[in-house]
Enzyme design. Sequence first.
Site, PDB file in Angstrom:
ATOM      1  N   GLY A 217     -53.279 -11.395   9.900  1.00 53.34           N
ATOM      2  CA  GLY A 217     -53.964 -11.052   8.657  1.00 53.34           C
ATOM      3  C   GLY A 217     -55.359 -11.620   8.522  1.00 53.34           C
ATOM      4  N   THR A 218     -55.873 -12.311   9.550  1.00 50.93           N
ATOM      5  CA  THR A 218     -57.204 -12.907   9.432  1.00 50.93           C
ATOM      6  C   THR A 218     -58.321 -11.917   9.752  1.00 50.93           C
ATOM      7  OG1 THR A 218     -56.889 -13.755  11.688  1.00 50.93           O
ATOM      8  CG2 THR A 218     -56.477 -15.275   9.862  1.00 50.93           C
ATOM      9  N   GLY A 219     -57.991 -10.693  10.163  1.00 50.96           N
ATOM     10  CA  GLY A 219     -59.013  -9.665  10.346  1.00 50.96           C
ATOM     11  C   GLY A 219     -59.444  -9.452  11.773  1.00 50.96           C
ATOM     12  N   LYS A 220     -58.572  -9.639  12.748  1.00 49.77           N
ATOM     13  CA  LYS A 220     -58.955  -9.461  14.152  1.00 49.77           C
ATOM     14  C   LYS A 220     -59.265  -7.993  14.453  1.00 49.77           C
ATOM     15  CE  LYS A 220     -55.098 -11.383  15.505  1.00 49.77           C
ATOM     16  NZ  LYS A 220     -54.569 -11.854  14.225  1.00 49.77           N
ATOM     17  N   THR A 221     -58.376  -7.108  14.037  1.00 52.80           N
ATOM     18  CA  THR A 221     -58.598  -5.679  14.274  1.00 52.80           C
ATOM     19  C   THR A 221     -59.822  -5.192  13.513  1.00 52.80           C
ATOM     20  OG1 THR A 221     -56.211  -5.379  14.545  1.00 52.80           O
ATOM     21  CG2 THR A 221     -57.525  -3.406  14.173  1.00 52.80           C
TER      22      THR A 221
ATOM     23  N   ASP B 170     -35.843 -27.128  -1.553  1.00 54.48           N
ATOM     24  CA  ASP B 170     -36.654 -28.352  -1.629  1.00 54.48           C
ATOM     25  C   ASP B 170     -36.208 -29.373  -0.590  1.00 54.48           C
ATOM     26  OD1 ASP B 170     -38.015 -27.268  -3.775  1.00 54.48           O
ATOM     27  OD2 ASP B 170     -36.622 -28.104  -5.243  1.00 54.48           O
TER      28      ASP B 170
ATOM     29  N   GLY C 265     -56.331 -15.632  16.117  1.00 51.88           N
ATOM     30  CA  GLY C 265     -56.208 -16.048  14.725  1.00 51.88           C
ATOM     31  C   GLY C 265     -54.840 -15.728  14.184  1.00 51.88           C
TER      32      GLY C 265
ATOM     33  N   GLU D   1     -37.461 -27.366 -13.156  1.00 54.06           N
ATOM     34  CA  GLU D   1     -38.861 -27.010 -12.965  1.00 54.06           C
ATOM     35  C   GLU D   1     -39.789 -27.987 -13.679  1.00 54.06           C
ATOM     36  OE1 GLU D   1     -39.613 -24.949 -10.788  1.00 54.06           O
ATOM     37  OE2 GLU D   1     -37.609 -24.153 -10.487  1.00 54.06           O
TER      38      GLU D   1
END
Length: 623
Positions: free
Chosen positions: A209-213, A504, A206, A429
Amino acid sequence: MKSRNQSFFISALLLLSMVAMIFYGVRENAFGNQTIPINQLAADIEAGLVGKIDVKGDEVFVTYRDLTQASTSTSKDPNTGLIEQLVQLGVSPEKLRDPNLKINVVLPGFWAQALNLLANFLPFILMAVLFFFFIRQAQGSNNAAMAFGKSRAKMLSGEHPTVTFADVAGVDEAKEELQEVVEFLKEPQKFIALGARIPKGVLLVGSPGTGKTLMAKAVSGEAGVPFFSISGSEFVEMFVGVGASRVRDLFDEAKKHSPCIVFVDEIDAVGRHRGAGLGGSHDEREQTLNQLLVEMDGFGTDTNVIVIAATNRPDILDPALLRPGRFDRRVMLDRPDKNGREAILKVHAKGKPIDPKVDLGEVARSTPGFVGADLENLVNEAAILTARRNKKVIGRDEIEESIERVIAGPERKSRLINPKEKKIIAYHEVGHAIVSSVIPEADPVQKVSIISRGMAGGFTLSLPVEDVVLNSRKGMIARMAVLLGGRAAEAVMFNDITSGASSDLEKVTRIARDMVTRLGMSEKLGPMVYGQKEELVFLGREISEQRDYSDKVAQTIDEEVQKLVNEAYSLAEGILTQYKDKLVEISERLLEVETLNKEEFEALFPLTEEKNQGIPIFNGDEA
């Protein structure tokens, strides 16, 4: 405790050495400064000044009657007695028989001689002991240096789990896959009785930061078994054979504590394709991988040791590592959707005082593309902002501010911008915002600001109504038009352009080239892919792109890319020309308040067009 005892032993030895040296020095030199010749002693006895004489071997210690006079010492002839020598030096027998003169002859016995020898040699004995101890310490350090082959894995007991499946959200499919691993660790006989073989290795794949650990820890917590954790980079050192030795030691320890879980984080550090290393076939990393392959394939069905590994680069792993019998199950941890993000936010919101008015579902909708680590950071930033503002409850303002901080960085209100540049930024902007509001395929505007964040002089935040998986050609043209809206606004209002649109332009060029060469969205070139990307496996990154097309096709690619960009720019420029009066009105208002939220912007620029699904846009422009 062992190191504390060693420190105490060293301190005691040093103290004893100092005491022995002081004792030895006092013993040798207590009278050294008052030593007199034997004939001077004879003269003092004859004069009646001496009160006591102690004879110890050949040493003579003299104490005078007048205590104000310091005691002294001398030496006699070793072949002659003291009395006989004193008589020869002229001392009368009457003086020697004087009752006020005491002469003591000490004949040293065995223990006295032993103590005398010990006193003489004690400093040398202690120095030898200290030398021997330091040699042992040096050997111990050397042994520690040679103990590189020991595994550095950290073992966590599964009796008191800190993480369970309840702490992991947004990855329901992955939890279902790993539930089988948990059941096997809890009840292995149920599977063995049916002849089933549980996967020996599970590869968690993954984005960062997707939470593997976290998922690996949750498996250990649910199963209640020991958990060995190590990083792939901890196997390899500068010494040859250390990595393979650590692998052997790790699996030996795991077998002793089975059933258990061995978690190898960032396994791509040692699991890359063999033959791609700088050292050829004798590369230390490859030896480590070979040993890992052997250890994983050598597990028996009764070992009950499961290897879980995590990586975000499964494409560079060695095929032998992914074959059945090793990492034969691959679990994907993708970026969470809206429902998954809401579930993750609820997990991280536990124990935090959040205002009931805060809708976590709305927060989840406002954070497309965020992974679990981003959402955890978002909630933490909101809590920090709340404490900084001396509030007791985390409110909607803090949540919104933390979203913008995670996306673009903290505000830089102290950044000095001259009025002319500030006006250009405002029109830039608002140009993004108007184009995004007019084009149906673009995303709704959530906020427009000219307050600097990070390297951006201002920003326009547009978010999709729903998560998008497929990007249409119209949607990508719309995104390019929105990105070019700032440059078009500068041209329409000032008849000039600035460098503020550099970011941009990079994004627009990349989108257009991908549309032509990767997505087959060019009318002239058709549905084909042009160019093969080359990747250096050892470094794990793209190094070049191989051209598999002619120069004529290359020219056509450039023409099609330019055509798409010009089409998007013309669309943006036409919209801003049509709504020029609104561009001026909203920009002047933005210069006054510096920030416009969704409601304020829509009040100034009301449109009723129905918005289609799009992709998240964040336009941050360097000023």
